[in-house]
Design a protein around this motif. Sequence first.
Motif, mmCIF file in Angstrom:
data_model
loop_
_atom_site.group_PDB
_atom_site.id
_atom_site.type_symbol
_atom_site.label_atom_id
_atom_site.label_comp_id
_atom_site.label_asym_id
_atom_site.label_seq_id
_atom_site.Cartn_x
_atom_site.Cartn_y
_atom_site.Cartn_z
ATOM 1 N N UNK A 200 0.829 -1.207 0.000
ATOM 2 C CA UNK A 200 0.000 0.000 0.000
ATOM 3 C C UNK A 200 0.865 1.260 0.000
ATOM 4 N N UNK A 201 1.953 1.218 0.794
ATOM 5 C CA UNK A 201 2.856 2.376 0.836
ATOM 6 C C UNK A 201 3.517 2.612 -0.519
ATOM 7 N N UNK A 202 3.936 1.520 -1.168
ATOM 8 C CA UNK A 202 4.555 1.654 -2.489
ATOM 9 C C UNK A 202 3.544 2.171 -3.517
ATOM 10 N N UNK A 203 2.290 1.683 -3.400
ATOM 11 C CA UNK A 203 1.262 2.155 -4.322
ATOM 12 C C UNK A 203 0.998 3.647 -4.118
ATOM 13 N N UNK A 204 0.937 4.058 -2.835
ATOM 14 C CA UNK A 204 0.730 5.480 -2.546
ATOM 15 C C UNK A 204 1.914 6.302 -3.038
ATOM 16 N N UNK A 205 3.134 5.757 -2.852
ATOM 17 C CA UNK A 205 4.329 6.464 -3.331
ATOM 18 C C UNK A 205 4.321 6.573 -4.844
ATOM 19 N N UNK A 206 3.886 5.498 -5.513
ATOM 20 C CA UNK A 206 3.817 5.537 -6.978
ATOM 21 C C UNK A 206 2.830 6.597 -7.448
ATOM 22 N N UNK A 209 4.475 9.917 -6.926
ATOM 23 C CA UNK A 209 5.493 10.134 -7.953
ATOM 24 C C UNK A 209 4.860 10.464 -9.299
ATOM 25 N N UNK A 210 3.767 9.765 -9.609
ATOM 26 C CA UNK A 210 3.079 10.039 -10.873
ATOM 27 C C UNK A 210 2.511 11.450 -10.875
ATOM 28 N N UNK A 211 1.935 11.850 -9.729
ATOM 29 C CA UNK A 211 1.406 13.209 -9.629
ATOM 30 C C UNK A 211 2.523 14.239 -9.759
#
Length: 342
Positions: A200-206, A209-211
């Motif tokens: 979940x943390x990696x998904x939120x970080x992704x 990063x995309x934003x």
Amino acid sequence: MPDSKQLPVERAKLYARIMLGITTLFLPISIFDWANIQSQINFYVAIVHGLLIVGYMFLLKPGNFYPLTLVLHIASSITVAVVNHNIGGFVSYNFAIICIELMGIGFILGRARWIITATAISIIIHLIAIINEITLFWSFSDPNSLIMMSVNDNYKYLAIVSQTILLLGTGAIITILTHVINQREYELEQSRQAMQQRSDELAALAIRLETSNQQLVSTETTLRQTVDALTVAALPVGDDVVVLPLIGGFDIQRAKAVEDSLLSYIHEQRANTLILDLTSVLVASDSLLTMLERIIQGAKLLGTRVILAGLQPEVAPMMVQLKLNRQTVLSAPTLAAALELR
């Protein structure tokens, strides 16, 4: 992933179906020997036990899982004791079956206090059955066919003590095994939750990063548009002269934008002279040379004279590649000198 509360219930229902299948095995045996009163008792006991199992499967829920499972264990233990007692030879048949039944119910219960309770129930029912076989308090069997009636007292006491110890050992083994299994399941669940949290943390970080990347792209586009607007703007000098200051590096996209806007501006202004100010150009890239060549050729076709101003020493050798016509393209050391040549 299955619900952690529903999973033991599903295992218990599977165990109940197995017990129901075992119980049905007593029915044909009883029917084949129906004239015997013991067979009739076994038949009715098996029917009652089967109905209890069916009711257990329908009533079983996470909220009543443990007490209802103990009720099934009591019913199963009594059924095994009664049926084997009437077959004859209680000790020879009952003990192995009651141990197997205790193991099955122990793994279903899965917690120490409930396994200890199930073990105590098994011991109590087993001892009651042995005592009943010794005293013949209730029996339809021939006393001569019962093992406990045909052995000396020492064997009887040894059977009571040893089988009680074996049942305690069975309960202890199941308790230890289930504790190890539960501990491993807990560790696996903790690892799964940690991995899920990390995921979940990696998904939120992704997403962040995309934003951020989208914001950077938007900012870069805005800056490029701003720089292009500031650095590719042609300046009219007088009625027929246009000056274009060239600043910074030129890639293909920027060179094309300069070329298109400049030639359109020259045409609109009806300019006779175009001064390209190269004072700030320190490196002549292929894109810049191609742009200059196309601008010069386009300006000539529009009838506009071209003057190169402020050509730097580092850039001058590369300008030779353009093979400029000295009659149509002039050069001046400074912008002021170029304005005097117009």
